[in-house]
Design an enzyme around this catalytic site. Structure first.
Site, PDB file in Angstrom:
ATOM      1  N   ASP A 134       0.864  -1.175   0.000  1.00 17.36           N
ATOM      2  CA  ASP A 134       0.000   0.000   0.000  1.00 17.36           C
ATOM      3  C   ASP A 134       0.908   1.235   0.000  1.00 17.36           C
ATOM      4  O   ASP A 134       1.405   1.633  -1.051  1.00 17.36           O
ATOM      5  CB  ASP A 134      -0.890  -0.121   1.238  1.00 17.36           C
ATOM      6  CG  ASP A 134      -1.915   0.971   1.366  1.00 17.36           C
ATOM      7  OD1 ASP A 134      -2.305   1.548   0.362  1.00 17.36           O
ATOM      8  OD2 ASP A 134      -2.344   1.255   2.500  1.00 17.36           O
TER       9      ASP A 134
ATOM     10  N   THR B 226       5.684  -0.748   5.200  1.00 19.10           N
ATOM     11  CA  THR B 226       5.934  -2.043   5.858  1.00 19.10           C
ATOM     12  C   THR B 226       6.987  -2.845   5.103  1.00 19.10           C
ATOM     13  O   THR B 226       7.978  -3.308   5.686  1.00 19.10           O
ATOM     14  CB  THR B 226       4.625  -2.878   5.930  1.00 19.10           C
ATOM     15  OG1 THR B 226       3.613  -2.073   6.512  1.00 19.10           O
ATOM     16  CG2 THR B 226       4.812  -4.152   6.733  1.00 19.10           C
TER      17      THR B 226
HETATM   18  P1  5GP Z   1       1.838  -0.424   3.801  1.00 18.77           P
HETATM   19  O1  5GP Z   1       2.899  -0.391   4.851  1.00 18.77           O
HETATM   20  O2  5GP Z   1       2.354  -0.749   2.420  1.00 18.77           O
HETATM   21  O3  5GP Z   1       1.025   0.843   3.817  1.00 18.77           O
HETATM   22  O4  5GP Z   1       0.787  -1.501   4.216  1.00 18.77           O
HETATM   23  C1  5GP Z   1       1.029  -2.826   4.101  1.00 18.77           C
HETATM   24  C2  5GP Z   1       0.154  -3.628   5.039  1.00 18.77           C
HETATM   25  O5  5GP Z   1      -1.060  -2.958   5.313  1.00 18.77           O
HETATM   26  C3  5GP Z   1      -0.225  -4.932   4.407  1.00 18.77           C
HETATM   27  O6  5GP Z   1       0.703  -5.924   4.734  1.00 18.77           O
HETATM   28  C4  5GP Z   1      -1.591  -5.183   4.997  1.00 18.77           C
HETATM   29  O7  5GP Z   1      -1.447  -5.853   6.212  1.00 18.77           O
HETATM   30  C5  5GP Z   1      -2.156  -3.822   5.272  1.00 18.77           C
HETATM   31  N1  5GP Z   1      -3.067  -3.384   4.208  1.00 18.77           N
HETATM   32  C6  5GP Z   1      -2.842  -2.436   3.262  1.00 18.77           C
HETATM   33  N2  5GP Z   1      -3.898  -2.286   2.450  1.00 18.77           N
HETATM   34  C7  5GP Z   1      -4.818  -3.174   2.873  1.00 18.77           C
HETATM   35  C8  5GP Z   1      -6.141  -3.533   2.410  1.00 18.77           C
HETATM   36  O8  5GP Z   1      -6.704  -3.016   1.437  1.00 18.77           O
HETATM   37  N3  5GP Z   1      -6.754  -4.517   3.121  1.00 18.77           N
HETATM   38  C9  5GP Z   1      -6.209  -5.130   4.195  1.00 18.77           C
HETATM   39  N4  5GP Z   1      -6.930  -6.078   4.801  1.00 18.77           N
HETATM   40  N5  5GP Z   1      -4.974  -4.835   4.643  1.00 18.77           N
HETATM   41  C10 5GP Z   1      -4.288  -3.867   3.988  1.00 18.77           C
END
Ligand code: 5GP
Length: 173
Positions: free
Chosen positions: A99, A103
């Site tokens: 996203d 992470t």
């Molecule tokens: P980032 O650090 O890239 O913003 O987020 C990654 C983490 O956020 C993913 O591993 C997941 O756990 C959570 N996440 C991001 N988008 C979504 C989504 O649309 N649905 C869900 N269930 N989790 C998400």
């Protein structure tokens, strides 16, 4: 709470997972791989993926969180770390969805500190529009719109991870 029509159906997901595993197997032919799943979200993708990888695989996991309900906190917490010694080995990081990229970037940097021979990332879903940190994804499944999705390992408040398909999550009033 509502789960709408599947955005990605079971057959479509399974075909893509097999395709990713075949590409990984080709690129690592004749070598070994430590596959590190990022839990909890990647557990279903991970187990389906490694079934189709035909080079020797050692399994390991890292438990991380950065989300509260449907919003990223921007702060990555590691709840349990890998146990394998990965120095000098080929590592495949397996993530459910990228996203903001915060992470994956955090975990990738952490893994790189342990000096693997080669590090590659596979992510089933990519919400490119939301990216804050640019992080390489060598094996990407699907690009999806900026909507909160559940199913196939992904949750809302701990639920819906068991669905075999992926849906856009809608909150009912
Ligand atoms: P980032 O650090 O890239 O913003 O987020 C990654 C983490 O956020 C993913 O591993 C997941 O756990 C959570 N996440 C991001 N988008 C979504 C989504 O649309 N649905 C869900 N269930 N989790 C998400």
């Amino acid at each position: 709470m509502l789960v709408g029509k599947p955005l990605l159906g079971e057959k479509e997901i399974q075909a893509k997972v097999k395709e990713l595993a075949e590409a990984i197997s080709r690129d690592f032919a004749g070598e070994e791989l430590v596959a590190i799943g990022i839990l909890k979200g990647a557990f279903m993708f991970y187990s389906d993926l490694i079934r189709h990888i035909d080079v020797p695989v050692t399994v390991d996991f890292i438990i991380a969180s950065s989300y509260l309900k449907t919003e990223s906190t921007g702060e990555v917490r590691i709840h349990a770390d890998i146990r394998e010694d990965i120095s000098g080995k080929n590592v495949l990081l397996v993530e459910d969805i990228v996203d903001t990229g915060i992470t994956l970037n955090h975990i990738r940097e952490r893994i790189l500190q342990r000096a693997p021979a080669r590090l590659a990332v596979t992510a089933l879903l990519d919400k490119r529009e939301r990216r804050i940190v640019d992080v390489p994804i060598e094996y990407k499944g699907f690009e999806i719109p900026d909507r909160y999705v559940v199913g196939y390992g992904l949750d809302f408040d701990g639920k819906f991870r068991n669905l075999p398909y992926i849906s856009i999550f809608k909150r009912s009033e």
